[in-house]
Design a protein around this motif. Structure first.
Motif: not given
Length: 390
Positions: A313-331
């Motif tokens: 779960i931490l890995a998914a939230i922290g950008g290990c499943m999808l690059p952080l650059e593709l996250f919305p600003d809030t996420l």
């Protein structure tokens, strides 16, 4: 601090881990398999995009494949249904249908009418432009050859003259500007294997280190910790020894992943000293978290579930499943509550922008505070747990 006792506890942890042969798969095989799968999904190193080509063997097909591959595109030949499926599922950025009419037009030196099917990825416009440019180039070359042959020049001689003239011309370049900033963020990557390897490196170093919680549960239940503390060893030293042992295992796996992906997939890691410091501090966070779980939980199954489930779960939230650059600003703000996001930012600076230790000091500072907090909390909880047991 009784350094000898700390190192003895750490060595025991390493021997216990090495004795379990099931760890071979998760340490050596599984990480590389995931890097390969993710890298293959997004395209090989050095390719600018993927094109699925529909059409039988013809001079046009051969010329188009050569031109597209020369533009560093990954080209596959499919039937119509296969091309449509590849584009729909993201396996190809653009589909190209080479019809019989296009083959005849190419042979006559006339303009081509290629049917293009666009995918939905962010890089599709650039790939579309490269395909259109390739079609224009081969059409022009075919028309020039046909004109020379019509003027009485032998076909072989005309083709040789055109190839010589083409070699003397500077190749055309295509510049694509991404206003969203994504192209700039990923500009330093040698290929998508680089991005996938960095994510899996963080994922597995954290999971492997976090699994020390199970060892601590067993040690508490079997009285190993109590006997160790009967000697001149404090709870802090016991926690430190266990953390160092599991950290050593995590760092060994991290080093293995870095070397193996460099040799197998050509992954560029940047400044190795900076990478070593990042992984060490990041691993200490995981080691501290493992100690906290190992003290709070009394069952190995529950500890394993928390370690694996929480780590994923931490890995998914922290950008290990999808690059952080593709996250919305809030996420993205939420993601930086995890150590993975800070380590991701640090590795991105080192890997993509040739950064060093000084360039990632803010990220290292946050990770160091997280590590200190979890290790201290683990030692306090262990001491209280033993006091209650007595």
């Amino acid at each position: 601090m009784n350094l000898r006792a700390v190192l003895a506890i750490a060595a025991t942890e390493i021997r216990r881990f090495s004795a379990d042969r099931s760890n071979i798969f998760f340490v050596f095989i599984f990480p590389l398999a995931l890097v390969f799968v993710l890298g293959s999904q997004f395209g090989g190193v050095g390719n600018q995009g993927t094109v699925a080509l529909v059409g039988g063997d013809s001079a046009l097909h051969t010329a188009l494949v050569d031109k597209l591959e020369g533009a560093h595109l990954d080209v596959s030949t499919e039937d119509l249904a296969g091309m449509q499926q590849a584009v729909a599922r993201g396996g190809a950025d653009v589909g190209v249908v080479v019809s019989d009419a296009a083959v005849a037009a190419f042979a006559a030196g006339q303009d081509l009418d290629l049917q293009l099917v666009a995918g939905s990825g962010s890089g599709v416009p650039a790939v579309m432009q490269l395909v259109q440019t390739a079609g224009s180039d081969i059409t022009m070359a075919s028309g020039q050859e046909a004109a020379l042959v019509a003027a009485g020049v032998p076909a072989q001689e005309a083709r040789g003259a055109l190839e010589k003239a083409s070699a003397q011309m500077a190749p055309a370049t295509l510049m694509v500007e991404d206003e969203s900033g994504l192209a700039k963020e990923f500009a330093g990557l040698g290929g998508m294997f680089d991005l996938g390897a960095a994510a899996q490196l963080l994922l597995f170093v954290f999971l492997t280190t976090l699994s020390a919680s199970v060892t601590l549960v067993q040690a508490r239940r079997n009285g190993v910790i109590r006997r160790a503390l009967a000697a001149p060893v404090t709870a802090s030293q016991a926690i430190t020894g266990l953390a160092i042992g599991r950290l050593g295992i995590g760092l060994f796996q991290g080093l293995y992943i870095m070397i193996a992906t460099r040799l197998l997939f050509g992954v560029e890691w940047g400044n190795l000293w900076a990478m070593a410091v990042i992984l060490t501090v990041f691993g200490l966070v995981a080691a501290g978290a493992a100690m906290v779980i190992g003290v709070l939980v009394d069952n190995e199954g529950a500890a394993t579930g928390l370690a694996v489930g929480g780590g994923l779960i931490l890995a998914a939230i922290g950008g290990c499943m999808l690059p952080l650059e593709l996250f919305p600003d809030t996420l993205q703000k939420v993601a930086h509550l995890t150590p993975h996001a800070w380590a991701y930012d640090a590795i991105a600076e080192v890997q993509r922008r040739s950064g060093g230790v000084m360039d990632v000091l803010p990220e290292l500072g946050v990770l160091a505070l997280m590590a200190l907090g979890t290790l201290v909390l683990g030692a306090v909880l262990l001491r209280r747990s033993l006091e209650r047991a007595m």
